[in-house]
Design a protein around this motif. Structure first.
Motif, PDB file in Angstrom:
ATOM      1  N   LEU A   9       0.829  -1.194   0.000  1.00  0.00           N
ATOM      2  CA  LEU A   9       0.000   0.000   0.000  1.00  0.00           C
ATOM      3  C   LEU A   9       0.872   1.255   0.000  1.00  0.00           C
ATOM      4  O   LEU A   9       1.763   1.408   0.820  1.00  0.00           O
ATOM      5  N   GLU A  10       0.590   2.167  -0.952  1.00  0.00           N
ATOM      6  CA  GLU A  10       1.261   3.462  -1.006  1.00  0.00           C
ATOM      7  C   GLU A  10       0.369   4.575  -0.481  1.00  0.00           C
ATOM      8  O   GLU A  10       0.828   5.475   0.185  1.00  0.00           O
ATOM      9  N   ILE A  38       0.126  -5.105   2.828  1.00  0.00           N
ATOM     10  CA  ILE A  38       0.685  -5.961   1.789  1.00  0.00           C
ATOM     11  C   ILE A  38      -0.342  -7.028   1.426  1.00  0.00           C
ATOM     12  O   ILE A  38      -0.903  -7.694   2.295  1.00  0.00           O
ATOM     13  N   VAL A  39      -0.578  -7.152   0.136  1.00  0.00           N
ATOM     14  CA  VAL A  39      -1.458  -8.201  -0.378  1.00  0.00           C
ATOM     15  C   VAL A  39      -0.663  -9.005  -1.401  1.00  0.00           C
ATOM     16  O   VAL A  39       0.145  -8.449  -2.147  1.00  0.00           O
ATOM     17  N   GLY A 106       1.028  -0.803 -15.080  1.00  0.00           N
ATOM     18  CA  GLY A 106       2.474  -0.847 -14.885  1.00  0.00           C
ATOM     19  C   GLY A 106       2.786  -1.654 -13.642  1.00  0.00           C
ATOM     20  O   GLY A 106       2.309  -2.777 -13.486  1.00  0.00           O
ATOM     21  N   ASP A 107       3.587  -1.064 -12.713  1.00  0.00           N
ATOM     22  CA  ASP A 107       3.912  -1.771 -11.466  1.00  0.00           C
ATOM     23  C   ASP A 107       2.968  -1.376 -10.329  1.00  0.00           C
ATOM     24  O   ASP A 107       3.247  -1.619  -9.167  1.00  0.00           O
ATOM     25  N   LYS A 108       1.829  -0.785 -10.666  1.00  0.00           N
ATOM     26  CA  LYS A 108       0.847  -0.348  -9.670  1.00  0.00           C
ATOM     27  C   LYS A 108      -0.428  -1.181  -9.775  1.00  0.00           C
ATOM     28  O   LYS A 108      -0.802  -1.651 -10.849  1.00  0.00           O
ATOM     29  N   LYS A 121     -10.224   4.405  -2.490  1.00  0.00           N
ATOM     30  CA  LYS A 121      -9.212   4.175  -3.507  1.00  0.00           C
ATOM     31  C   LYS A 121      -7.890   3.872  -2.814  1.00  0.00           C
ATOM     32  O   LYS A 121      -7.457   4.636  -1.954  1.00  0.00           O
ATOM     33  N   LYS A 122      -7.306   2.736  -3.189  1.00  0.00           N
ATOM     34  CA  LYS A 122      -6.005   2.352  -2.654  1.00  0.00           C
ATOM     35  C   LYS A 122      -5.047   2.167  -3.823  1.00  0.00           C
ATOM     36  O   LYS A 122      -5.406   1.561  -4.827  1.00  0.00           O
TER      37      LYS A 122
END
Length: 127
Positions: A9-10, A38-39, A106-108, A121-122
């Motif tokens: 999570l950011e 973290i998932v 992408g990496d998100k 929204k996460k």
């Protein structure tokens, strides 16, 4: 695009509002607000396994696209849910009164949880 991997999570928006709308106490909201950071997704064709780490508790759910499954929520409640893929990079899960969508970019991973007019929204980054 495969969902396999761990995502951290950011940022998140409106988490507390959604939890209050679902009737959770301030104590429960505070406890879980910053957990589940973290998932991990394991995808094998149309079968998925997700594991959310909530501190000392890990919740794992297994499901198959196009089939009803039972999910355990972070609160411990069990709900029936239905998962579908939209294109190659968007997973949508509908359950009692809520919809969760995870979209890869992408990496998100952009995760949205919607209940009525409230949307959380996460944004998670692949690690």
């Amino acid at each position: 695009m495969a969902f396999n991997g761990k995502y951290e999570l950011e940022s998140q928006e409106n988490f507390e509002q959604l939890m209050k709308a679902l009737g959770l106490s301030d104590e429960v909201i505070k406890k879980y607000k910053d957990l589940g950071n973290i998932v991990e997704f394991v995808q094998n064709g149309n079968s998925f396994q997700t594991s959310y780490n909530y501190g000392s508790k890990v919740i794992t759910n297994e499901f198959t696209i196009g089939q009803e499954s039972e999910f355990v929520l972070f609160t411990g409640h069990r709900v029936k849910a239905f998962a579908k893929l939209e294109g190659e990079n968007k997973l949508v899960i509908t359950m009692e009164g809520m919809m969760a969508a995870m979209e890869l970019s992408g990496d998100k991973m952009i995760e949205t949880l919607t209940n009525g007019e409230i949307t959380v929204k996460k944004i998670r980054k692949k690690i």
